[in-house]
Design a protein around this motif. Structure first.
Motif, PDB file in Angstrom:
ATOM      1  N   GLY A 137      65.564  72.367 146.430  1.00  0.00           N
ATOM      2  CA  GLY A 137      65.239  73.801 145.618  1.00  0.00           C
ATOM      3  C   GLY A 137      65.752  74.948 145.527  1.00  0.00           C
ATOM      4  O   GLY A 137      67.002  74.848 145.712  1.00  0.00           O
ATOM      5  N   ASP A 253      57.755  62.243 144.745  1.00  0.00           N
ATOM      6  CA  ASP A 253      57.459  62.628 143.778  1.00  0.00           C
ATOM      7  C   ASP A 253      58.762  63.908 144.214  1.00  0.00           C
ATOM      8  O   ASP A 253      57.583  64.865 144.141  1.00  0.00           O
ATOM      9  CB  ASP A 253      56.718  62.745 142.780  1.00  0.00           C
ATOM     10  N   ALA A 254      59.234  63.372 144.137  1.00  0.00           N
ATOM     11  CA  ALA A 254      60.999  65.173 144.480  1.00  0.00           C
ATOM     12  C   ALA A 254      60.338  65.894 143.397  1.00  0.00           C
ATOM     13  O   ALA A 254      60.365  67.003 143.487  1.00  0.00           O
ATOM     14  CB  ALA A 254      61.838  64.325 143.975  1.00  0.00           C
ATOM     15  N   GLU A 255      60.539  66.078 141.929  1.00  0.00           N
ATOM     16  CA  GLU A 255      59.763  66.769 141.136  1.00  0.00           C
ATOM     17  C   GLU A 255      59.357  67.825 141.009  1.00  0.00           C
ATOM     18  O   GLU A 255      58.461  68.976 141.347  1.00  0.00           O
ATOM     19  CB  GLU A 255      60.267  65.932 139.814  1.00  0.00           C
ATOM     20  N   ALA A 256      57.575  67.283 141.358  1.00  0.00           N
ATOM     21  CA  ALA A 256      56.439  67.301 142.152  1.00  0.00           C
ATOM     22  C   ALA A 256      56.518  68.514 142.835  1.00  0.00           C
ATOM     23  O   ALA A 256      56.190  69.809 143.484  1.00  0.00           O
ATOM     24  CB  ALA A 256      55.487  66.751 142.445  1.00  0.00           C
ATOM     25  N   VAL A 258      59.913  70.133 144.692  1.00  0.00           N
ATOM     26  CA  VAL A 258      60.964  71.290 144.680  1.00  0.00           C
ATOM     27  C   VAL A 258      59.796  71.869 143.053  1.00  0.00           C
ATOM     28  O   VAL A 258      60.093  72.818 144.197  1.00  0.00           O
ATOM     29  CB  VAL A 258      61.804  70.791 143.746  1.00  0.00           C
ATOM     30  N   ALA A 259      59.116  71.180 142.998  1.00  0.00           N
ATOM     31  CA  ALA A 259      58.237  73.277 142.182  1.00  0.00           C
ATOM     32  C   ALA A 259      57.673  73.208 143.177  1.00  0.00           C
ATOM     33  O   ALA A 259      56.993  74.976 142.624  1.00  0.00           O
ATOM     34  CB  ALA A 259      57.445  71.713 140.529  1.00  0.00           C
ATOM     35  N   ASP A 262      59.181  75.730 145.025  1.00  0.00           N
ATOM     36  CA  ASP A 262      59.801  77.293 144.701  1.00  0.00           C
ATOM     37  C   ASP A 262      58.486  78.313 144.176  1.00  0.00           C
ATOM     38  O   ASP A 262      58.768  78.581 144.177  1.00  0.00           O
ATOM     39  CB  ASP A 262      60.303  76.261 143.013  1.00  0.00           C
TER      40      ASP A 262
END
Length: 280
Positions: A137, A253-256, A258-259, A262
């Protein structure tokens, strides 16, 4: 591929990843643990003690490879619901319960293999779900946090032969919590309670959750997992970040992830090995 599904979202993530590669899946849903939403896949519900019956159905379906994924708390022997196959193995099963989780799961692995199945790890069936190396992140750990990560991994390595747990919390060089039978979530809650009670007097956003497989652990079973819920719980108890072994944790779910990190102001870092710890 047969997927033996415990609790949480990870069995579904593995099922989707395998299906996207063109392989057919059948889910074996553990009663009392698996999410009923997984019934959208071809499935069979079963009790933990009915290995003989479910194995016969899997063989009839042409399944030879199995993945075990998802959360599972240690049941009481009397709640297993034994079929005749498992009753014949009862003395052996009782011995499996006289030890830590790795001892129990390794014994279960042997039982599954003796039924004629090849057990593969979730990381083998869906390798792109593994946590990558590096900072994921926006936030980067400080030098002190990097040292805390190294210390945490050393603690996990030292405790591994005793089959204790896969996670610790380190704050400013101080090992403040070690995971045992309660699991990571309860360890985080215990850490939060110690902060609230004043037992731990730490600054805001201070301390790192470090999680990694035990040395010598069979990675086909009980591989750590990381998702937005873990990030949320770490933020709630005032941690500054999370470190996992790269390639040693499932991230559906790598995007979730990182979100969530952050948004919470936490770092998430995948460590490749001991040489990388200080560089974090």
């Amino acid at each position: 591929l047969g997927i033996v599904a415990g609790s949480g979202a990870f069995p579904g993530a593995v099922a989707e990843a395998v299906r996207m590669e063109g392989r057919e899946v059948v889910l074996f849903l553990i009663q009392g643990f698996a999410d009923p939403a997984l019934e959208r896949y071809e499935h069979l519900w079963f009790r933990l003690g009915s290995l003989g019956g479910v194995a016969a159905k899997a063989r009839a379906r042409g399944i030879r490879d199995l993945v075990m994924v998802g959360g599972l708390t240690r049941p009481r022997v009397r709640d297993l619901g034994f079929d005749w196959t498992m009753l014949r193995l009862l003395p052996r099963i009782l011995r499996l319960f006289r030890g830590g989780d790795n001892h129990l799961l390794s014994g279960v692995l042997e039982l599954v293999q003796e039924q004629g199945f090849h057990l593969v790890g979730a990381h083998e069936a869906a390798p792109h779900l593994l946590l990558p190396a590096g900072v994921l992140g926006a936030k980067v750990p400080t030098a002190q946090e990097g040292a805390d990560i190294q210390k945490g991994l050393s603690v996990i390595g030292a405790l591994g032969p005793f089959d204790v747990g896969q996670a610790v919390i380190v704050a400013g060089g101080w090992v403040v919590a070690v995971e045992a039978a309660e699991g990571t979530d309860k360890m985080l809650a215990r850490f939060g309670e110690m902060r609230q009670s004043g037992r731990l007097r730490l600054p805001a956003q201070h301390g790192v959750l470090i999680k990694a497989p035990k040395p010598g652990q069979d990675r086909r079973i009980d591989l750590p997992s990381l998702g937005p819920d873990t990030v949320r719980r770490a933020a709630e108890v005032g941690l500054s970040g999370i470190a996992f072994e790269a390639g040693g944790a499932i991230v559906p779910d790598a995007e979730a992830l990182v979100a969530a990190a952050d948004k919470a102001g936490l770092f998430v870092v995948g460590m490749r090995g001991k040489d990388d710890h200080g560089a974090a």
